[in-house]
Write an enzyme that holds these catalytic residues in place. Structure first.
Site, short mmCIF file in Angstrom:
data_model
loop_
_atom_site.label_atom_id
_atom_site.label_comp_id
_atom_site.label_asym_id
_atom_site.label_seq_id
_atom_site.Cartn_x
_atom_site.Cartn_y
_atom_site.Cartn_z
N CYS A 53 36.16 28.78 38.23
CA CYS A 53 36.62 27.96 39.35
C CYS A 53 37.84 28.56 40.05
CB CYS A 53 36.91 26.56 38.82
SG CYS A 53 37.70 25.49 39.98
N GLU B 150 40.75 32.46 25.69
CA GLU B 150 40.17 32.86 26.99
C GLU B 150 40.06 34.38 27.04
OE1 GLU B 150 38.79 31.42 29.91
OE2 GLU B 150 38.50 33.57 30.22
N LYS C 93 36.99 28.69 48.78
CA LYS C 93 37.57 27.77 49.78
C LYS C 93 38.64 28.45 50.61
CE LYS C 93 34.73 25.78 48.36
NZ LYS C 93 33.79 25.97 47.24
N ARG D 214 23.17 29.96 38.32
CA ARG D 214 24.08 30.41 37.26
C ARG D 214 23.51 30.03 35.90
NH1 ARG D 214 28.87 32.11 38.84
NH2 ARG D 214 29.93 31.44 36.95
N HIS E 226 41.55 2.99 61.24
CA HIS E 226 40.99 3.52 62.48
C HIS E 226 42.02 4.42 63.14
CE1 HIS E 226 38.83 3.68 66.28
NE2 HIS E 226 40.00 3.44 66.87
C1 LIG Z 1 31.50 31.09 44.25
C2 LIG Z 1 31.57 29.78 43.52
C3 LIG Z 1 32.04 28.67 44.17
C4 LIG Z 1 32.12 27.46 43.51
N1 LIG Z 1 32.61 26.38 44.19
C5 LIG Z 1 32.70 25.20 43.56
C6 LIG Z 1 33.25 24.08 44.23
O1 LIG Z 1 33.67 24.17 45.38
N2 LIG Z 1 33.32 22.91 43.57
C7 LIG Z 1 32.87 22.78 42.28
O2 LIG Z 1 32.95 21.68 41.72
N3 LIG Z 1 32.35 23.82 41.62
C8 LIG Z 1 32.25 25.03 42.22
N4 LIG Z 1 31.77 26.10 41.54
C9 LIG Z 1 31.34 25.90 40.15
C10 LIG Z 1 32.53 25.84 39.20
O3 LIG Z 1 33.27 27.03 39.31
C11 LIG Z 1 32.05 25.63 37.77
O4 LIG Z 1 31.23 24.49 37.70
C12 LIG Z 1 33.24 25.44 36.83
O5 LIG Z 1 34.11 26.54 36.87
C13 LIG Z 1 32.74 25.21 35.40
O6 LIG Z 1 33.84 25.04 34.56
P1 LIG Z 1 33.76 25.41 33.02
O7 LIG Z 1 35.11 25.10 32.48
O8 LIG Z 1 32.59 24.78 32.39
O9 LIG Z 1 33.49 26.97 32.96
P2 LIG Z 1 34.13 28.24 33.66
O10 LIG Z 1 34.98 27.88 34.81
O11 LIG Z 1 33.02 29.19 33.87
O12 LIG Z 1 35.13 28.80 32.56
C14 LIG Z 1 34.69 29.30 31.34
C15 LIG Z 1 35.71 30.30 30.84
O13 LIG Z 1 35.33 30.67 29.52
C16 LIG Z 1 35.60 32.02 29.33
N5 LIG Z 1 34.78 32.50 28.23
C17 LIG Z 1 33.42 32.60 28.19
N6 LIG Z 1 33.02 33.02 26.98
C18 LIG Z 1 34.14 33.18 26.25
C19 LIG Z 1 34.38 33.58 24.91
N7 LIG Z 1 33.39 33.87 24.09
N8 LIG Z 1 35.67 33.64 24.49
C20 LIG Z 1 36.70 33.33 25.31
N9 LIG Z 1 36.53 32.93 26.58
C21 LIG Z 1 35.26 32.85 27.03
C22 LIG Z 1 35.24 32.66 30.66
O14 LIG Z 1 35.95 33.88 30.83
C23 LIG Z 1 35.71 31.59 31.65
O15 LIG Z 1 37.02 31.86 32.09
C24 LIG Z 1 31.70 27.35 42.16
C25 LIG Z 1 31.24 28.47 41.49
C26 LIG Z 1 31.18 29.68 42.15
C27 LIG Z 1 30.68 30.88 41.41
#
Ligand SMILES: Cc1cc2nc3c(=O)[nH]c(=O)nc-3n(C[C@H](O)[C@H](O)[C@H](O)COP(=O)(O)OP(=O)(O)OC[C@H]3O[C@@H](n4cnc5c(N)ncnc54)[C@H](O)[C@@H]3O)c2cc1C
Length: 469
Positions: free
Chosen positions: A44, A35, A53, A277, A448
């Site tokens: 997230c 990470e 939230k 995104r 209910h």
């Molecule tokens: C403001 C906001 C509100 C949201 N609210 C919701 C919600 O209420 N409910 C919901 O379901 N979804 C919500 N989402 C979407 C949700 O955050 C994402 O769908 C989710 O985090 C995706 O998970 P992921 O594990 O695929 O990627 P991510 O959570 O994006 O995690 C990927 C990780 O990989 C790391 N990374 C990237 N490239 C590299 C690399 N080369 N080497 C090492 N590490 C790396 C990044 O730093 C990151 O920490 C929200 C998003 C935002 C921006």
């Protein structure tokens, strides 16, 4: 056989990656997770679901005190905003939850590799200044904010979702570019705390992907709350002068179409760019393993989350499908089980979507429009105004809508606008996962008085026999 450092290396510790790593370790595989952020939990936990939230929840209390909802219930208060404390409790929630993942990694013996990962070959990855090898590598690098061409995010006047969570003062006028989930949630936060909010949306309606009726009704509710909408409008430029921005707006079809509508400008002291995104693949050196993202920048996989390169898997926001934390988590479990030789499956037809505004907006399965394209449907609707609990709680806005196949009665989609729609939608998802008919839901005893009774009533309405309307 080659001797690898790990059986599984997960790149990215968001809800997809950290869950995949924990499940892989639970299944007895030697697992590491790389990470690049300082903390675990990905978008997230750090800058997405959780901090948004925290602000939504706190601002709901403020709004209930300010808008007379509390007074209606006999609680007279004049709220005073302490934004620093509100931000403090947000940061605290993030700290506790990201720390919780660190604890879970230790508990499950997942090695946390700190640093940015990039491929050397299909079994070797550089993380910072070390090289590690793994038999299986899971790409779970998530997504980041899509920039608006020509608009520079300075995180002061022009912010993205991360900047919008951190504003040091309530803007006078916030313009939200994009009427999707994130824009509406964060716009709601600052509207409740006192900002004038204008939402500019390119399409002719907000919340793309949601059921048509739900989109229209949500728009009405947000307007009633004071959010102004400029639909079918595109932002063609943003200029910043000191602490003010001027946005140039044009009809989405463009003046060249002869619509006669000229460009207009609006001023704001905060502009939130929330137009979507994009998958994170740039820093991975995918060319070294012969993996090419599709036209949308996503990594394609098969049903088991295998990419076209042997031993490389991908999950979460970086692959096609809705960009949602719970979808990423379920894919994380499934990919780990598949790597371990089990049968990990995600039913992508039943992934709930929730907008955490007030009221909440939630849906699972097909929209009425999509269901009708596939065949004949029956639709049952029930207004929250007729639900005893919602009415008693002064939460009359919204409805539940159930779409069922006209011949088999199988539930194809459920949509809700209700104060607790996000919680209500879980039972709909579970029913659909079990292949329920609307009759199954109608004959399931619901406690209910609960908001969930509206789901039962909407199911009864599919057969034309609701009790309370
Ligand atoms: C403001 C906001 C509100 C949201 N609210 C919701 C919600 O209420 N409910 C919901 O379901 N979804 C919500 N989402 C979407 C949700 O955050 C994402 O769908 C989710 O985090 C995706 O998970 P992921 O594990 O695929 O990627 P991510 O959570 O994006 O995690 C990927 C990780 O990989 C790391 N990374 C990237 N490239 C590299 C690399 N080369 N080497 C090492 N590490 C790396 C990044 O730093 C990151 O920490 C929200 C998003 C935002 C921006």
């Amino acid at each position: 056989m080659a001797d690898y450092d790990y059986d599984v290396l997960v790149i990215g510790a968001g809800p997809g990656g950290y869950v995949a790593a924990i499940r892989a370790a639970q299944l007895g595989l030697r697992t590491a997770c790389a990470e690049s952020r300082e903390t675990l939990g990905g978008t997230c936990l750090n800058v997405g679901c959780i901090p948004s939230k925290a602000m939504l929840h706190a601002s709901e209390y403020f709004d209930a005190a300010a808008n007379g909802t509390m007074a209606k219930m006999g609680i007279k208060v004049t709220p005073e905003l302490d934004l620093d404390t509100m931000h403090g409790q947000r940061r605290d929630a993030v700290k506790q939850l990201t720390g919780g993942i660190e604890f879970l990694f230790k508990k499950n013996k997942v090695t946390w590799l700190k640093g940015r990962a990039s491929f050397e070959d299909a079994h070797t990855v550089s993380v910072g200044d070390q090289k590690v090898t793994a038999k299986n590598i899971v790409i779970a690098t998530g997504s980041s904010v899509t920039p608006l061409p020509g608009v520079e995010i300075d995180q002061k006047v022009v912010v993205d979702s991360t900047g919008a969570l951190e504003l040091a003062k309530v803007p006078e006028h916030m313009v939200v570019i994009g009427g999707g989930v994130i824009g509406l949630e964060l716009g709601s936060v600052w509207r409740r705390l006192g900002a004038k909010v204008t939402c500019v949306e390119f399409l002719d309606q907000i919340l793309p992907g949601f059921d048509g009726e739900v989109r229209k009704e949500s728009n009405k509710i947000f307007k009633k709350q004071g959010i102004e909408f400029r639909l079918s409008t595109k932002v063609t430029g943003v200029t910043v002068d000191g602490d003010k921005a001027t946005l140039t707006l044009e009809p989405a079809a463009g003046p060249s179409t002869g619509s006669g509508q000229a460009a207009t400008t609006i001023e704001a002291d905060c502009v939130l760019v929330s137009i979507g995104r994009k998958p994170n693949t740039d820093s991975l050196a995918l060319d070294k393993i012969g993996l090419t993202p599709n036209q949308r920048g996503q990594i394609e996989t098969d049903h088991d989350f295998r990419t076209s390169v042997d031993g490389i898997w991908a999950i979460g926001d970086v692959i096609p499908g809705p960009m949602l934390a719970h979808k990423a988590e379920d894919e994380g479990i499934a990919v780990a089980e598949n790597i371990a030789g089990q049968h990990g499956i995600v039913n992508h037809d039943v992934i709930p979507s929730v907008v955490y505004t007030w009221p909440e907006i939630a849906g699972v399965g097909l929209t009425e429009e999509a269901a009708k394209e596939r065949g004949e449907v029956k639709v049952g609707k029930f207004p929250m105004m007729a639900n005893s609990r919602a009415k008693t709680n002064h939460e009359p806005d919204g409805f539940v809508k159930i779409i069922a196949d006209a011949k088999t009665d199988r539930v194809l989609g459920v949509w809700c606008i209700a104060s607790v729609a996000g919680t209500m939608i879980a039972q709909a998802a579970q029913a659909m996962e079990f292949g329920a008919t609307s009759e199954d839901i109608a004959y399931t005893c619901h406690a209910h008085p609960t908001h969930s009774e509206a789901i039962k009533e909407a199911a009864m309405a599919v057969a034309g026999k609701p009790i309370h309307i």
